[in-house]
Design an enzyme around this catalytic site. Sequence first.
Site, PDB file in Angstrom:
ATOM      1  N   ASP A 102     -11.154 -43.926 -28.257  1.00 25.59           N
ATOM      2  CA  ASP A 102     -11.660 -42.551 -28.160  1.00 25.59           C
ATOM      3  C   ASP A 102     -13.130 -42.473 -28.538  1.00 25.59           C
ATOM      4  OD1 ASP A 102      -8.964 -41.919 -27.654  1.00 25.59           O
ATOM      5  OD2 ASP A 102      -8.573 -41.494 -29.759  1.00 25.59           O
TER       6      ASP A 102
ATOM      7  N   TRP B 239      -7.175 -34.942 -26.094  1.00 27.46           N
ATOM      8  CA  TRP B 239      -6.945 -34.694 -27.524  1.00 27.46           C
ATOM      9  C   TRP B 239      -6.708 -33.196 -27.721  1.00 27.46           C
ATOM     10  CZ3 TRP B 239     -11.234 -34.159 -31.706  1.00 27.46           C
ATOM     11  CH2 TRP B 239     -10.636 -33.985 -32.961  1.00 27.46           C
TER      12      TRP B 239
ATOM     13  N   ARG C  34      -7.851 -40.035 -22.515  1.00 28.10           N
ATOM     14  CA  ARG C  34      -6.626 -39.353 -22.910  1.00 28.10           C
ATOM     15  C   ARG C  34      -7.022 -38.015 -23.530  1.00 28.10           C
ATOM     16  NH1 ARG C  34      -4.109 -42.407 -28.289  1.00 28.10           N
ATOM     17  NH2 ARG C  34      -5.992 -42.414 -29.577  1.00 28.10           N
TER      18      ARG C  34
ATOM     19  N   THR D 186     -12.205 -37.775 -40.590  1.00 25.95           N
ATOM     20  CA  THR D 186     -13.014 -38.172 -39.437  1.00 25.95           C
ATOM     21  C   THR D 186     -14.409 -37.565 -39.484  1.00 25.95           C
ATOM     22  OG1 THR D 186     -11.029 -38.400 -38.064  1.00 25.95           O
ATOM     23  CG2 THR D 186     -13.137 -38.171 -36.924  1.00 25.95           C
TER      24      THR D 186
ATOM     25  N   ASP E 208     -14.040 -43.601 -32.399  1.00 22.86           N
ATOM     26  CA  ASP E 208     -14.681 -42.296 -32.555  1.00 22.86           C
ATOM     27  C   ASP E 208     -16.192 -42.414 -32.772  1.00 22.86           C
ATOM     28  OD1 ASP E 208     -12.079 -41.515 -32.400  1.00 22.86           O
ATOM     29  OD2 ASP E 208     -12.054 -40.359 -34.245  1.00 22.86           O
TER      30      ASP E 208
ATOM     31  N   GLN F  51     -11.027 -44.202 -38.171  1.00 26.13           N
ATOM     32  CA  GLN F  51     -12.065 -43.514 -37.426  1.00 26.13           C
ATOM     33  C   GLN F  51     -13.390 -43.652 -38.186  1.00 26.13           C
ATOM     34  OE1 GLN F  51      -9.266 -42.147 -38.599  1.00 26.13           O
ATOM     35  NE2 GLN F  51      -8.114 -41.153 -36.961  1.00 26.13           N
TER      36      GLN F  51
END
Length: 405
Positions: A234, A300, A298, A148, A207, A184
Amino acid sequence: MPSGPCPTNGPSLPSSPYPTSRRTALSLLAGTGAALGLGAPAAHAGPAGSRPFGRYGSPARRPDPRTLYVDAYGRGDHTDVQSAVDSATGTGHTLVIAPGVYRATVFIGPAHEGLTLIGASGNARDTVLVYDNAAGTPKSDGSGTLGTSGSASVTVRAAGFTARDLTFANDWLRSDNPEYTGTQAVAIKVQGDRSAFHGCRFLGHQDTLYADSLTVTAFARQYYRDCYVEGDVDFVFGRATAVFDHCHFRALTRTDLASAPYGYVFAPSTAGSSPYGFLVLRSRVTSTAPDAHYKLARPWVPSSDLTAHPMLTVRDSRLGPGIDARTPYTTMSAGFPWQDQRFAEYRNTGPGARVTVPANRPQLSAVEARGHTPARWLDARDPHLPTAWEMRVVDRGRGLRGQPA
């Protein structure tokens, strides 16, 4: 992010209906509508422009030796951003970047403290820093994949970094790489303390904006004002203490999924020792997706820091119908339910902000809201913060009831 993959529920659907990829559209400085967030071609892009740096001078009219000019057509000191960064040795440099698409990764290390990047036209749509790596992209030495963090088009580790009127993008597409499991694709990873972004745009899918810190114990304060962020999974995430003020978050349609949820807007990973995580205020969340197909957030909790205690406050903002009002939060990892994290809202409006199940929408009281402000998050009273940071960043709270004078 490494954990919490993109949702895969439902059968696969056809790939994106847009006739050109994000990569092609960016290279033309033309858009494919809301999925890219790009506008018309830059008025001053190309060799015909007589003043590629606008009101910011030129190499012949340099306001000071620490101002450098970047232009892909050779009218500046450098033709690419990375070479300009590398030449800006020491602290306090300014890079003025002419309109155009700059396709390359950019790394800004700790030695470049106080560096400022400015899009010369004053319109972020005109100046684009972009690349197309993903977490699953193989490393050039064959030793694995980028991961990532390695996928970021731009990485900023310097303290005191400022960006104005720029677009940061990652145009890697799932539909072009169906064999990838690491989907990602970060547009920018910001790790430095006292970072500020004004009028910038962040484009990606999963991301997009990684608001992080250098280490679990490092304090990284970041301020985003009048910015636009788009993505699906996200797409604003990380460990930083970050304030998003008057920003626009746009959740994109997913053509590869048959049912909700399409994704999540925020995924904070605030360190347990940090008193503040993400603060979103006077902002809006919209979506091109069907109603209730996105979760607001959410938590992480990365495997590298199981003591993380994610924090998110969304206040005085408008949440569009794309947000699932009934269950706006969800759990990413078993053992770390969202209910145990520091999630809260205050005085939000819009269809996505309706409180239909109170237990699913923790609300701040007016007294509690006094502690959820930019001044508290960024601590303008810290004597180590320069005056310029305090004046540019901290809004004393006009329009925020419940904030101390």
